[in-house]
Design a protein around this motif. Sequence first.
Motif, mmCIF file in Angstrom:
data_model
loop_
_atom_site.group_PDB
_atom_site.id
_atom_site.type_symbol
_atom_site.label_atom_id
_atom_site.label_comp_id
_atom_site.label_asym_id
_atom_site.label_seq_id
_atom_site.Cartn_x
_atom_site.Cartn_y
_atom_site.Cartn_z
ATOM 1 N N LEU A 85 0.838 -1.193 0.000
ATOM 2 C CA LEU A 85 0.000 0.000 0.000
ATOM 3 C C LEU A 85 0.875 1.245 0.000
ATOM 4 O O LEU A 85 1.660 1.458 0.921
ATOM 5 N N GLN A 86 0.742 2.049 -1.051
ATOM 6 C CA GLN A 86 1.408 3.354 -1.108
ATOM 7 C C GLN A 86 0.400 4.381 -0.593
ATOM 8 O O GLN A 86 -0.741 4.412 -1.050
ATOM 9 N N ILE A 87 0.816 5.209 0.357
ATOM 10 C CA ILE A 87 -0.086 6.178 0.978
ATOM 11 C C ILE A 87 0.420 7.590 0.751
ATOM 12 O O ILE A 87 1.581 7.895 1.027
ATOM 13 N N VAL A 88 -0.468 8.449 0.273
ATOM 14 C CA VAL A 88 -0.242 9.890 0.258
ATOM 15 C C VAL A 88 -1.366 10.462 1.105
ATOM 16 O O VAL A 88 -2.543 10.295 0.771
ATOM 17 N N ALA A 89 -1.018 11.083 2.220
ATOM 18 C CA ALA A 89 -2.006 11.601 3.172
ATOM 19 C C ALA A 89 -1.775 13.095 3.357
ATOM 20 O O ALA A 89 -0.741 13.502 3.888
ATOM 21 N N ARG A 90 -2.746 13.894 2.930
ATOM 22 C CA ARG A 90 -2.602 15.350 2.985
ATOM 23 C C ARG A 90 -3.791 15.992 3.682
ATOM 24 O O ARG A 90 -4.888 15.448 3.695
ATOM 25 N N THR A 91 -3.545 17.183 4.197
ATOM 26 C CA THR A 91 -4.637 17.985 4.737
ATOM 27 C C THR A 91 -5.316 18.707 3.571
ATOM 28 O O THR A 91 -4.721 18.844 2.495
ATOM 29 N N PRO A 92 -6.541 19.184 3.766
ATOM 30 C CA PRO A 92 -7.194 19.946 2.696
ATOM 31 C C PRO A 92 -6.380 21.163 2.258
ATOM 32 O O PRO A 92 -6.337 21.493 1.067
ATOM 33 N N GLU A 93 -5.698 21.812 3.183
ATOM 34 C CA GLU A 93 -4.882 22.976 2.836
ATOM 35 C C GLU A 93 -3.694 22.580 1.964
ATOM 36 O O GLU A 93 -3.357 23.284 1.007
#
Length: 138
Positions: free
Chosen positions: A92-100
Amino acid sequence: MRGPLLAAAGGAMGGPGGPLARAIRDKLTAALQPTHLEVRDDSPRHGGPPGAETHFGVLVVSGRFAGLPPLQRHRLVHEALRDELAGPLHALQIVARTPEQWQSDPRAPPAPPCLGGSKRDKEKKKKEEEEEEAAGQQ
């Protein structure tokens, strides 16, 4: 700011994907209430049989990530997908960002290249090497 957008990727963006892709999408939606979600099935790039659903990439944009370092964000994703990671989901490759963060740069990074190769590829290469060696001894 954008409204909620949930994108799904089977083989291509917009398709519903297989059962594991749908489960990933449903569980991340329930756990993280993302404003943007992309689920990408990378399994075909890793030599698995058709429909294997073993390698995925996710891009999750959620307010739940605010103030959290990347490791904590990844732990939230892993917690939501605990059952899948214990079973059929191999990578699993994860890119986790905030809305900003997403608003300032709404581009997903490219999927990493497959560096391993499948078991079949390794067996095929070994067989070819053995055949070449046997031909050289004749």
